[in-house]
Design an enzyme around this catalytic site. Structure first.
Site, short mmCIF file in Angstrom:
data_model
loop_
_atom_site.label_atom_id
_atom_site.label_comp_id
_atom_site.label_asym_id
_atom_site.label_seq_id
_atom_site.Cartn_x
_atom_site.Cartn_y
_atom_site.Cartn_z
N GLU A 1 -6.78 4.43 8.17
CA GLU A 1 -6.70 5.87 7.80
C GLU A 1 -7.80 6.04 7.13
O GLU A 1 -8.24 7.44 7.56
CB GLU A 1 -5.38 6.07 6.97
CG GLU A 1 -4.09 5.93 7.56
CD GLU A 1 -3.03 5.34 6.80
OE1 GLU A 1 -3.03 5.42 5.58
OE2 GLU A 1 -2.18 4.87 7.30
N ASN B 1 0.74 -1.24 -0.19
CA ASN B 1 0.05 -0.03 0.11
C ASN B 1 0.96 1.31 0.11
O ASN B 1 1.35 1.55 1.00
CB ASN B 1 -0.81 0.08 1.16
CG ASN B 1 -1.69 1.18 1.45
OD1 ASN B 1 -1.79 2.09 0.42
ND2 ASN B 1 -2.15 1.37 2.46
N TRP B 2 0.99 1.86 -1.10
CA TRP B 2 1.87 3.10 -1.34
C TRP B 2 1.27 4.25 -0.73
O TRP B 2 1.92 5.52 -0.74
CB TRP B 2 2.39 3.16 -2.64
CG TRP B 2 3.10 1.90 -3.39
CD1 TRP B 2 3.37 0.95 -2.56
CD2 TRP B 2 3.40 1.78 -4.77
NE1 TRP B 2 4.06 0.04 -3.46
CE2 TRP B 2 4.10 0.69 -4.79
CE3 TRP B 2 3.38 2.93 -5.97
CZ2 TRP B 2 4.76 0.00 -6.20
CZ3 TRP B 2 3.95 2.47 -7.09
CH2 TRP B 2 4.84 1.06 -6.84
N LYS B 3 -0.08 4.32 -0.24
CA LYS B 3 -0.62 5.52 0.57
C LYS B 3 -0.39 6.76 -0.65
O LYS B 3 -0.22 6.74 -1.89
CB LYS B 3 0.02 5.58 1.92
CG LYS B 3 0.03 4.49 2.69
CD LYS B 3 0.07 4.67 4.30
CE LYS B 3 0.25 3.35 4.94
NZ LYS B 3 -0.05 3.62 6.46
N SER C 1 3.60 -2.43 10.20
CA SER C 1 4.99 -2.54 10.52
C SER C 1 5.70 -3.72 9.99
O SER C 1 6.62 -4.12 10.72
CB SER C 1 5.34 -2.19 11.91
OG SER C 1 4.74 -0.70 12.10
N HIS D 1 -9.30 0.93 4.97
CA HIS D 1 -8.05 1.10 5.62
C HIS D 1 -8.36 1.94 6.83
O HIS D 1 -9.11 2.89 6.87
CB HIS D 1 -7.26 1.78 4.73
CG HIS D 1 -5.60 1.67 5.23
ND1 HIS D 1 -5.14 2.54 6.27
CD2 HIS D 1 -4.51 0.80 4.87
CE1 HIS D 1 -4.27 2.39 6.28
NE2 HIS D 1 -3.71 1.40 5.92
N GLY E 1 2.44 2.00 10.66
CA GLY E 1 3.39 3.23 10.70
C GLY E 1 4.04 3.50 12.01
O GLY E 1 4.60 4.63 11.94
N GLU F 1 -5.15 -5.24 10.52
CA GLU F 1 -4.23 -4.36 11.00
C GLU F 1 -4.71 -3.56 12.06
O GLU F 1 -5.56 -2.62 12.17
CB GLU F 1 -4.13 -3.25 9.69
CG GLU F 1 -3.97 -4.04 8.33
CD GLU F 1 -3.30 -2.87 7.31
OE1 GLU F 1 -2.32 -3.12 6.99
OE2 GLU F 1 -4.16 -1.94 7.11
N GLY G 1 2.85 -1.16 4.21
CA GLY G 1 2.92 0.26 4.01
C GLY G 1 4.36 0.65 3.66
O GLY G 1 4.95 0.54 2.67
N GLY G 2 5.05 1.32 4.78
CA GLY G 2 6.33 2.00 4.65
C GLY G 2 7.09 1.04 3.96
O GLY G 2 8.10 1.64 2.96
C1 PEP Z 1 -0.68 0.02 6.06
O1 PEP Z 1 -0.66 1.22 5.70
O2 PEP Z 1 -1.50 -0.81 5.76
C2 PEP Z 1 0.38 -0.45 6.89
C3 PEP Z 1 0.33 -1.61 7.38
O3 PEP Z 1 1.46 0.42 6.88
P1 PEP Z 1 2.83 0.01 7.80
O4 PEP Z 1 3.47 -1.30 6.95
O5 PEP Z 1 3.84 1.26 7.43
O6 PEP Z 1 2.62 -0.02 8.99
#
Ligand code: PEP
Length: 250
Positions: A98, A10-12, A212, A96, A174, A168, A233-234
């Protein structure tokens, strides 16, 4: 049939078209031919076309990060399911945390999006998870169950098999604070039990962990029986790191 592992990035709200192309090109050459697992990239809307081109001819799949439930109309700034199909997406991330927290998306809206996505042939990746306060109050199971129930109850078996659930925990997204594999497995097992209880083909629905996930913790997570993949994500914004996650060893 064992569930096929899914590694999704997920590149957000990151990546210009040039940056997205470079990232997708790098991943296409590193993991574009990987077998036995699904690799899904979810760039921002503006880069869907460029990433589609970069992954053409590989086994990598394209997803969007959100969709509206309506087919068309006066919804300024929104994107319809048909527009995503037109742009080459085959999956879409829904609900998600967010979007739930920052854009007030609730379970009913997420369910409508899920039904619209399924109706047009998109594979929904539905995110669920508790906040830290909810976990500390002992409400993890209640919160996650009601989100899963709202998304899944009443689907027929064929539709349910096309859905991916991503657990999640909000406190792990994050933050660098990953759930332990035992904490994640416990919730994944509970989600699977709930799916069974509501009459869905629980053994066939992939349940991903997100929060993470990094190259150095993916192997342990993927060794758990009910963890079928990762939503990342990251660590999905960098070729070497995400390639290592795709090439996890369980
Ligand atoms: C996400 O955005 O779905 C996520 C899990 O982010 P991260 O891996 O950065 O925690």
């Amino acid at each position: 049939m064992p569930r096929t592992p899914v590694l999704a990035g997920n590149w957000k709200m990151h990546c210009t078209i040039a940056e997205a192309t470079a990232l997708a090109d790098g991943l296409a050459s590193k993991v574009g031919r990987v077998e036995g697992r699904r690799v899904i990239l979810a760039p921002p809307f503006t880069a869907l076309g460029a990433v589609r081109k970069a992954i053409e001819g590989t086994r990598i799949e394209l997803a969007a990060q959100n969709v509206h439930d309506q087919a068309k109309g006066a919804f300024t700034g929104e994107i319809s399911p048909a527009m995503l199909v037109d742009a080459g997406a085959t999956s879409v991330i829904l609900g998600h945390s967010e979007r739930r927290a920052l854009f007030d998306e609730g379970d009913d809206f997420i369910r409508r999006k899920l039904e619209s996505a399924l109706a047009i042939g998109l594979g929904p990746i539905v995110c669920v998870g508790e906040t830290l306060a909810q976990r500390d109050d002992g409400r993890t199971l209640a919160v996650v169950s009601s989100q899963v129930d709202a998304a899944m109850r009443g689907l027929d078996a064929t539709a349910a098999r096309r859905v991916i659930i991503a657990y999640e925990p909000v406190w792990a997204i994050g933050t660098g604070r990953v759930a332990t594999r035992e904490q994640a497995q416990e919730v994944h097992g509970q989600i699977r039990a709930l799916l069974q209880e509501i009459g869905l083909p629980a053994a066939d629905v992939p349940i991903l962990y997100g929060g993470s996930v990094k190259p150095d913790n993916v192997d342990g997570l993927m060794a758990e029986p009910d963890i079928d993949g990762a939503l990342v994500g990251g660590a999905s914004l960098e070729v070497e790191g995400f390639a290592r996650i795709v090439e996890y060893r369980a």
